[in-house]
Design a protein around this motif. Structure first.
Motif, PDB file in Angstrom:
ATOM      1  N   ILE A   1       0.162  31.922 -17.334  1.00 14.17           N
ATOM      2  CA  ILE A   1       0.407  30.639 -17.997  1.00 14.17           C
ATOM      3  C   ILE A   1       1.810  30.170 -17.634  1.00 14.17           C
ATOM      4  N   THR A   2       1.902  28.999 -17.026  1.00 13.72           N
ATOM      5  CA  THR A   2       3.185  28.502 -16.541  1.00 13.72           C
ATOM      6  C   THR A   2       3.661  27.315 -17.368  1.00 13.72           C
ATOM      7  N   GLU A   3       4.964  27.101 -17.357  1.00 15.32           N
ATOM      8  CA  GLU A   3       5.542  25.984 -18.098  1.00 15.32           C
ATOM      9  C   GLU A   3       5.026  24.633 -17.609  1.00 15.32           C
ATOM     10  N   PRO A   4       4.941  24.387 -16.289  1.00 17.59           N
ATOM     11  CA  PRO A   4       4.400  23.096 -15.846  1.00 17.59           C
ATOM     12  C   PRO A   4       2.987  22.831 -16.354  1.00 17.59           C
ATOM     13  N   ASP A   5       2.138  23.877 -16.373  1.00 19.81           N
ATOM     14  CA  ASP A   5       0.770  23.697 -16.865  1.00 19.81           C
ATOM     15  C   ASP A   5       0.753  23.377 -18.352  1.00 19.81           C
ATOM     16  N   LEU A   6       1.613  24.042 -19.114  1.00 18.12           N
ATOM     17  CA  LEU A   6       1.682  23.776 -20.553  1.00 18.12           C
ATOM     18  C   LEU A   6       2.194  22.372 -20.822  1.00 18.12           C
ATOM     19  N   ARG A   7       3.253  21.976 -20.123  1.00 18.73           N
ATOM     20  CA  ARG A   7       3.839  20.659 -20.348  1.00 18.73           C
ATOM     21  C   ARG A   7       2.920  19.527 -19.893  1.00 18.73           C
ATOM     22  N   SER A   8       2.088  19.797 -18.905  1.00 17.52           N
ATOM     23  CA  SER A   8       1.183  18.754 -18.430  1.00 17.52           C
ATOM     24  C   SER A   8      -0.086  18.654 -19.257  1.00 17.52           C
ATOM     25  N   GLY A   9      -0.222  19.508 -20.277  1.00 19.49           N
ATOM     26  CA  GLY A   9      -1.351  19.394 -21.196  1.00 19.49           C
ATOM     27  C   GLY A   9      -2.621  20.091 -20.761  1.00 19.49           C
ATOM     28  N   LEU A  10      -2.553  20.973 -19.755  1.00 16.30           N
ATOM     29  CA  LEU A  10      -3.763  21.637 -19.289  1.00 16.30           C
ATOM     30  C   LEU A  10      -4.363  22.559 -20.348  1.00 16.30           C
ATOM     31  N   TYR A  11      -3.535  23.001 -21.308  1.00 13.47           N
ATOM     32  CA  TYR A  11      -4.034  23.904 -22.337  1.00 13.47           C
ATOM     33  C   TYR A  11      -4.314  23.185 -23.662  1.00 13.47           C
ATOM     34  N   ASP A  12      -4.078  21.888 -23.719  1.00  8.85           N
ATOM     35  CA  ASP A  12      -4.362  21.147 -24.946  1.00  8.85           C
ATOM     36  C   ASP A  12      -5.868  21.151 -25.211  1.00  8.85           C
ATOM     37  N   GLY A  13      -6.252  21.603 -26.387  1.00  4.58           N
ATOM     38  CA  GLY A  13      -7.667  21.623 -26.741  1.00  4.58           C
ATOM     39  C   GLY A  13      -8.478  22.702 -26.050  1.00  4.58           C
ATOM     40  N   ALA A  14      -7.808  23.650 -25.376  1.00  2.54           N
ATOM     41  CA  ALA A  14      -8.534  24.722 -24.700  1.00  2.54           C
ATOM     42  C   ALA A  14      -9.258  25.596 -25.722  1.00  2.54           C
ATOM     43  N   GLU A  15     -10.443  26.047 -25.361  1.00  2.00           N
ATOM     44  CA  GLU A  15     -11.234  26.907 -26.247  1.00  2.00           C
ATOM     45  C   GLU A  15     -10.714  28.334 -26.180  1.00  2.00           C
ATOM     46  N   VAL A  16     -10.540  28.960 -27.334  1.00  2.00           N
ATOM     47  CA  VAL A  16      -9.982  30.314 -27.393  1.00  2.00           C
ATOM     48  C   VAL A  16     -10.928  31.224 -28.167  1.00  2.00           C
ATOM     49  N   ARG A  17     -11.139  32.397 -27.619  1.00  2.00           N
ATOM     50  CA  ARG A  17     -11.917  33.433 -28.310  1.00  2.00           C
ATOM     51  C   ARG A  17     -11.060  34.684 -28.358  1.00  2.00           C
ATOM     52  N   ILE A  18     -10.870  35.255 -29.542  1.00  2.00           N
ATOM     53  CA  ILE A  18     -10.052  36.453 -29.722  1.00  2.00           C
ATOM     54  C   ILE A  18     -10.925  37.529 -30.351  1.00  2.00           C
ATOM     55  N   PHE A  19     -10.916  38.714 -29.751  1.00  6.47           N
ATOM     56  CA  PHE A  19     -11.794  39.782 -30.246  1.00  6.47           C
ATOM     57  C   PHE A  19     -11.192  41.148 -29.959  1.00  6.47           C
ATOM     58  N   LEU A  20     -11.744  42.161 -30.622  1.00  7.43           N
ATOM     59  CA  LEU A  20     -11.357  43.549 -30.394  1.00  7.43           C
ATOM     60  C   LEU A  20     -12.431  44.237 -29.565  1.00  7.43           C
ATOM     61  N   VAL A  21     -12.003  45.186 -28.743  1.00  6.70           N
ATOM     62  CA  VAL A  21     -12.939  45.940 -27.919  1.00  6.70           C
ATOM     63  C   VAL A  21     -12.408  47.365 -27.754  1.00  6.70           C
ATOM     64  N   ASP A  22     -13.307  48.304 -27.560  1.00  3.52           N
ATOM     65  CA  ASP A  22     -12.941  49.687 -27.276  1.00  3.52           C
ATOM     66  C   ASP A  22     -12.593  49.773 -25.795  1.00  3.52           C
ATOM     67  N   TRP A  23     -11.333  50.077 -25.475  1.00  5.07           N
ATOM     68  CA  TRP A  23     -10.921  50.071 -24.068  1.00  5.07           C
ATOM     69  C   TRP A  23     -11.645  51.122 -23.242  1.00  5.07           C
ATOM     70  N   ALA A  24     -12.117  52.189 -23.873  1.00  2.00           N
ATOM     71  CA  ALA A  24     -12.841  53.230 -23.145  1.00  2.00           C
ATOM     72  C   ALA A  24     -14.315  52.861 -22.938  1.00  2.00           C
ATOM     73  N   ASP A  25     -14.802  51.881 -23.687  1.00  2.00           N
ATOM     74  CA  ASP A  25     -16.201  51.453 -23.566  1.00  2.00           C
ATOM     75  C   ASP A  25     -16.266  49.937 -23.751  1.00  2.00           C
ATOM     76  N   PRO A  26     -15.733  49.184 -22.783  1.00  3.76           N
ATOM     77  CA  PRO A  26     -15.667  47.723 -22.953  1.00  3.76           C
ATOM     78  C   PRO A  26     -17.024  47.039 -23.032  1.00  3.76           C
ATOM     79  N   ASP A  27     -18.094  47.734 -22.588  1.00  4.14           N
ATOM     80  CA  ASP A  27     -19.431  47.157 -22.693  1.00  4.14           C
ATOM     81  C   ASP A  27     -20.137  47.558 -23.977  1.00  4.14           C
TER      82      ASP A  27
END
Length: 280
Positions: A82-108
């Motif tokens: 993620i770069t400052e020019p991209d943030l300032r130009s609005g490329l991330y405005d309204g971007a969809e975000v999904r946050i979750f937990l996963v077992d790193w030893a069994d990501p599937d």
């Protein structure tokens, strides 16, 4: 109630777990990025999540009310992600975000969903950004359908407005530069503020492909609403179309488009509601 797979549910009952947090960001231009707090890359559901210890989330606020649940994600700007020019130009405005937990030893083996929403306000300071992630309740804050208004509800050139933008678009060249928001162009031959509220799109230079709304125009001097993320340089090419302040008089005289005006210009205002006989 959060649900997950049997394998992950069993792992969660253990005294020691191997959970890491993952962020999936889908921008409006279709670019999808994945980040994780793990120390190596993980592939989850076909997307590679890159290690990013620079991300620090606040506590996630949940409630059973209809207010907007949110959290803040703080991160250090990285040229590889993620770069400052991209943030300032609005490329991330309204971007969809999904946050979750996963077992790193069994990501599937399944995920525990923490939050799904959209990026709201983003602030930048000293190479660090703070992005507000708004929950699904944010969608209920938007107005859907048409509401009575003296101003036009259509956007200039859209399917309701029907104005042919190509007839009101000119190409210009930057002649002098004041800063990231102000510059003068080669003579365009239009009256003051003809382009105010219009859209300016860069064709060449460090800002090529980015668009910004014009705040004011005096002769050939332009002032933009938002500062460009990269330097504006003499010789940069751009296109700009006439602006619309959504007033009926502008629609009628500037664009000869009164028949398609999407507003109620003669609707009585608050003064008419408070008026009564004998008061003038």
């Amino acid at each position: 109630m959060k649900t997950t797979t049997t394998a992950l549910a069993t792992h969660l009952t253990q005294e020691v777990t191997r959970l890491v947090t993952c962020w999936r960001v889908r921008r409006k231009d279709g670019v999808v990025l994945g980040f994780t707090t793990h120390d190596r890359a993980l592939e989850v559901e076909g997307l590679v999540y890159r290690p990013s210890s620079a991300f620090t989330p606040t506590a996630i606020a949940d409630s059973n009310r209809f207010n907007v649940d949110n959290l803040d994600v703080t991160g250090v700007l990285s040229s590889a992600a993620i770069t400052e020019p991209d943030l300032r130009s609005g490329l991330y405005d309204g971007a969809e975000v999904r946050i979750f937990l996963v077992d790193w030893a069994d990501p599937d083996g399944g995920t525990v969903e923490l939050r799904q929403g959209w990026i709201g306000e983003v602030t930048l300071k000293d190479g660090v950004f703070v992005a507000e992630v708004r929950g699904l309740m944010q969608a209920l804050q938007h107005t859907f359908g048409a509401a009575y208004s003296p101003e036009c509800r259509a956007d200039l050139g859209d399917s309701q407005c029907k104005v042919n933008l190509s007839a009101f678009t000119l190409q210009g060249t930057v002649a002098t530069v004041t800063d990231h928001r102000r510059f003068t162009a080669s003579p365009l031959g239009k009256a003051d503020d003809w382009f105010a509220y219009g859209l300016l799109r860069w064709l060449t230079g460090d800002n090529a492909g980015r668009a910004v709304e014009v705040k004011a125009q005096t002769g050939d001097a332009f002032e933009l609403w938002d500062a460009m993320a990269s330097d504006i340089a003499v010789g940069d090419l751009f296109t700009v179309h006439a602006g619309c302040d959504k007033r009926f008089s502008t629609c009628k005289t500037k664009f000869a488009n009164a028949i398609n005006f999407r507003g109620e210009p003669h609707m009585p205002g608050a003064d008419a509601v408070l008026d009564y006989p004998g008061v003038r």
